[in-house]
Design a protein around this motif. Structure first.
Motif, short mmCIF file in Angstrom:
data_model
loop_
_atom_site.label_atom_id
_atom_site.label_comp_id
_atom_site.label_asym_id
_atom_site.label_seq_id
_atom_site.Cartn_x
_atom_site.Cartn_y
_atom_site.Cartn_z
N VAL A 187 1.02 -1.14 0.02
CA VAL A 187 0.00 -0.12 -0.16
C VAL A 187 0.94 1.31 -0.09
CG1 VAL A 187 -1.77 1.14 1.31
CG2 VAL A 187 -1.68 -1.20 1.13
N PHE A 188 1.88 1.23 0.75
CA PHE A 188 2.78 2.33 0.81
C PHE A 188 3.73 2.76 -0.36
CE2 PHE A 188 7.15 4.24 1.21
CZ PHE A 188 7.07 5.25 2.14
N LEU B 119 -5.40 -1.68 -6.15
CA LEU B 119 -4.43 -2.31 -4.87
C LEU B 119 -5.00 -3.81 -4.87
CD1 LEU B 119 -1.87 -2.09 -3.22
CD2 LEU B 119 -3.48 -1.54 -1.42
N GLU B 120 -6.19 -3.90 -4.62
CA GLU B 120 -6.85 -5.30 -4.53
C GLU B 120 -6.80 -6.25 -5.57
OE1 GLU B 120 -11.01 -4.49 -3.64
OE2 GLU B 120 -10.57 -3.44 -1.83
N GLN C 130 6.35 -9.96 3.51
CA GLN C 130 7.06 -8.65 3.43
C GLN C 130 6.49 -7.56 2.71
OE1 GLN C 130 11.24 -9.79 2.18
NE2 GLN C 130 11.65 -10.07 4.33
N ARG C 131 5.57 -7.92 1.90
CA ARG C 131 4.89 -6.74 1.25
C ARG C 131 3.45 -6.67 1.75
NH1 ARG C 131 6.99 -5.58 -4.08
NH2 ARG C 131 4.78 -4.96 -4.59
N PHE C 132 2.81 -7.47 2.16
CA PHE C 132 1.37 -7.32 2.76
C PHE C 132 1.07 -8.85 3.29
CE2 PHE C 132 0.40 -9.12 -1.31
CZ PHE C 132 -0.51 -9.86 -1.37
N LYS C 133 0.07 -8.73 4.39
CA LYS C 133 -0.45 -10.18 4.91
C LYS C 133 -1.55 -10.58 4.09
CE LYS C 133 -1.43 -11.67 9.64
NZ LYS C 133 -1.52 -11.35 10.94
#
Length: 795
Positions: A479-480, A722-723, A759-762
């Motif tokens: 997201v960042f 993003l989704e 490390q990128r998202f959960k």
């Protein structure tokens, strides 16, 4: 060299009588000293006696026997035993005298006699040097036990005939002196040190007289001393903690521990340190660990850094600090959550106030949702306030960990877990953890833009380090990345970066944190900017060769790669104003000629330009210079032909959709460059007139600012894309794993996907299952016939 004259040897009794007189003088009147002549007289007596067998004809030795050594062996034993008996009798007399002494007087007597005795024994040892070299050495070499050199014999004699009868009284006196010192009285530590040295010296190895042990010291000094220490501090600590606060008790315990460690250094043997400290830790800390641990939360609440540091140093002596670490983690998480709650409440109040202004009607107080924030509404939180509040909590407790907990790895881990929790799940994040990275990216954008509060690159870099502190705890780093890349694109397109070095530094920090792949597109964006400048320069040169300067506009263009830039094509048509059309067509032709296989997609919604006003003057001085969007240029250029247009007129003339036109008009109306006609409102039925009374404080006016609604819409659109991106990332991870594994169970596949992407998202389990279903339909993988819970990779 010295030479000795052989004199007629004396018999045993005569020899010993003369030796006894000399040894007795040494032992009892050492302070009177001894002349060299007397010393040599005694030495010669021993030498002559031990070698007298060579002149004695009464001995008959077997053939081949060394008569000299044999004689020495026989005669030496008599003198050794005589001396041994003398030492016994002498020490029994000393012991009898010691029985009349008490407490400090006994210690003084004992140490005085020990010093005198060991000094005298050293001299006697030298006098008997010939016996040591021959008879004693021979006996030891042949394995005879309980035969020692003369000095060691003197120590053994002291241990058997003096020490064993007085050690309990001496230790009682020593312990009494140490207790007095613990109670604040002054004592002569030198006396105790001499007692300790005597106990250590008496530790002789019975199997090897050349070696020593600490057996005597450990049994007769250390054991009773440690036992007395345990009893003293048990009684004292229970009384003190019952009458004082925990913080005062910790100061007392800290002082006592330091005193005991210093006591070992001052007059005890260093071997005592470990046992003594362990005993003190058990009595002073372990026995009272419960109350101290209970006080930990109170000290945290009151920010008592010094007391927390003292508690840590005490309890860290015990094997387990996990209870304190759990309490610390819970406390930090609560503090972080509470700090964000304040930000959320402030944002909610401000948002309700704004809504009241817009609706011109009172609104009920905001209803709190399950996870904070107005129910059913998205909080519009100031990114700087939000990030600053997160950093304030982290900075405070990070400093506490460094100062009070000495950077303890366990407390660092607790701080990290707590920060990760309140950064990703708080009142602002509500039902999603994507809000924190979005606000962090916006805060970073603010730092890197022109006009920020920082004065130079060093200040910006310090602030970016703080950004990375929060970034470390963000779970949804994708997201960042999404928001950061969009904002970086705008800074590059609109030339609003405060510093290229700062931009590069930030990308480097992200690269170090997340790897090359995370920042690869960001770096390519800078490459495109460089290539685009070259192309723009080539275009300008070509135009200057074929056109007069009067025909050319001050025109700049950025040609950017679609794959690297997070920019989307406009969703509306746009009729380019006639004043810009020629320049547009010239560049289109230039680029097509240079790159025949490529297609340009013009991003007019991101284009900017400058216009001068001719309809108003600033007190007859100069015109305003307006920075406007391409869509606003399309609208404003129409007013060169008329001063009033309806909404539909503007739509038809510009080709813009209603939404795009509404956004273009918003800033023009807000600045009052255009005004709605009387009895009309902004919207499809509005009539827009040019304001001839337009006034601004500054000559240069920026009307190309993004409106609040557009910003919210852009944020919503980013989350939607993003989704979709996440679905593709999950699918790619599944394919990579299955391509490597060939065959894998469902649960193992789920775990490996989470591991690869954490490390990128959960990723959520439900999303992974959906992506598995998609790949099953696309036939990238298939279920095995034998086990429906097992997947095969389809090559």
């Amino acid at each position: 060299m010295a030479a000795y004259t052989q004199t007629p040897s004396l018999g045993l009794e005569e020899t010993w009588q003369k030796l006894h007189e000399g040894i007795d003088g040494i032992m009892n009147h050492l302070e009177q000293g001894m002349t060299y002549t007397k010393y040599m007289e005694l030495y010669t007596l021993i030498y002559n006696y031990c070698t007298s067998s060579r002149m004695q004809t009464g001995f008959s030795e077997p053939l081949g026997t060394n008569a000299t050594n044999r004689g020495a062996n026989l005669m030496g034993a008599d003198l050794y035993n005589k001396l041994k008996d003398y030492l016994k009798a002498h020490l029994e007399g000393v012991r009898a005298e010691a029985a009349n002494q008490n407490d400090e007087q006994l210690i003084m007597f004992y140490t005085k006699q020990w010093t005198r005795y060991t000094t005298a024994s050293t001299l006697v040892h030298h006098i008997f040097r010939y016996l040591n070299r021959h008879w004693v050495k021979r006996e030891i070499d042949e394995g005879h036990k309980q035969i020692y050199d003369i000095y060691t014999l003197s120590l053994v004699s002291w241990r058997e005939h003096m020490f064993m009868g007085t050690e309990s009284n001496v230790m009682a006196a020593v312990l009494h002196q140490i207790e007095r010192q613990r109670n604040g009285e002054t004592i002569d530590t030198g006396l105790i040190k001499k007692v300790v040295e005597s106990f250590v010296s008496l530790g002789l190895d019975e199997t090897d007289s050349t070696k020593s042990t600490l057996d005597v010291y450990s049994k007769h000094f250390q054991e009773p001393f440690v036992k007395a220490t345990h009893e003293f501090y048990t009684k004292e600590s229970e009384a003190f903690i019952g009458a004082n606060s925990i913080t005062e008790y910790m100061k007392k315990a800290e002082t006592r521990l330091a005193e005991e460690e210093n006591r070992v250094q001052t007059y005890l043997h260093l071997s005592t340190l470990k046992t003594l400290v362990k005993t003190c830790e058990e009595v002073l800390i372990k026995h009272h660990a419960g109350p101290m641990q209970e006080e930990f939360q109170v000290l945290l609440d009151q920010d008592k850094t010094e007391d927390l540091g003292r508690m840590y140093l005490l309890l860290n002596r015990l094997p387990d600090l996990e209870k304190l670490r759990v309490l610390f983690e819970t406390h930090v998480r609560k503090q972080g959550t509470a700090a964000v709650e304040k930000v959320a409440d402030s944002a909610a109040s401000a948002q309700v106030g704004e809504d009241e202004d817009e609706e011109e009607a009172p609104a009920p107080p905001p209803k709190r949702g399950a996870k904070g924030g107005p129910a059913g509404r998205r909080l519009d939180v100031n990114h700087e306030v939000y990030v600053t509040s997160l950093l304030a909590v982290h900075t405070k407790y990070d400093e506490l960990v460094k100062t009070a907990f000495k950077g303890d790895a366990g407390f660092v881990a607790s701080l990290d877990r707590a920060c990760r929790e309140f950064v990703n799940r708080n009142a602002v994040c509500t039902t999603s953890s994507t809000k924190s990275p979005e606000l962090l990216a916006k805060y970073c954008d603010q730092l890197l833009k022109k006009g920020n509060k920082q004065t130079d690159d060093a200040d910006i870099d310090k602030q970016l380090d703080k950004v990375m502190t929060v970034f470390k705890y963000v779970e949804d780093k994708d997201v960042f990345q999404k928001f950061y890349s969009q904002q970086l694109a705008k800074r590059l397109v609109f030339h609003t970066s405060a510093s290229e070095d700062a931009e590069s530094n930030m990308i480097q920090k992200l690269k170090e944190a997340c790897g090359y792949e995370y920042t690869s597109k960001l770096q390519r964006m800078f490459t495109d900017i460089g290539l685009s400048k070259d192309m723009e320069s080539a275009f300008q040169t070509a135009m200057e060769k074929t056109h007069d300067k009067d025909e050319l506009l001050d025109f700049s263009v950025l040609v950017l790669g679609t794959a690297s830039w997070p920019l989307t094509a406009p969703k509306t048509e746009f009729n380019i104003p006639a004043e810009l059309l020629k320049t547009y067509e010239r560049f289109q032709g230039f680029y097509t000629q240079k790159h025949s296989g490529r297609k340009l997609t013009w991003l007019f919604h991101l284009s900017r330009g400058e216009l001068k006003t001719n309809h108003v003057k600033m007190q007859n001085k100069t015109s305003y210079v307006l920075t406007v969007t391409a869509y606003q240029i399309g609208v404003l250029m129409l007013y060169n032909n008329a001063t009033s247009f309806t909404f539909s007129d503007l739509t038809g003339a510009t080709g813009l959709s209603k939404e795009a036109l509404g956004g273009a008009l918003q800033q023009l109306l807000k600045s009052k460059l255009l005004v709605t006609a009387e009895n009309t409102k902004h919207g499809p039925n509005g009539v827009y007139e040019l304001n001839f009374d337009f006034k601004m404080k500054k000559i240069r006016v920026n009307l190309a600012q993004q409106g609040t609604k557009e910003a919210k819409q852009e944020s919503d659109d980013t989350h939607k894309t993003l989704e979709e991106d996440r679905k593709l990332l999950i699918q790619a991870a599944i394919v990579r794993i299955m391509k490597t594994r060939k065959m894998l169970k469902h649960q193992n596949l789920m775990q490996e996907v989470m591991q690869q992407l954490h490390q990128r998202f959960k990723p959520q389990p439900a999303d992974i299952k959906k992506c598995i279903g998609i790949l099953l339909e696309k036939e990238y993988i298939e279920r095995t016939e034998a086990d429906k819970d097992m997947y095969n990779y389809v090559a």
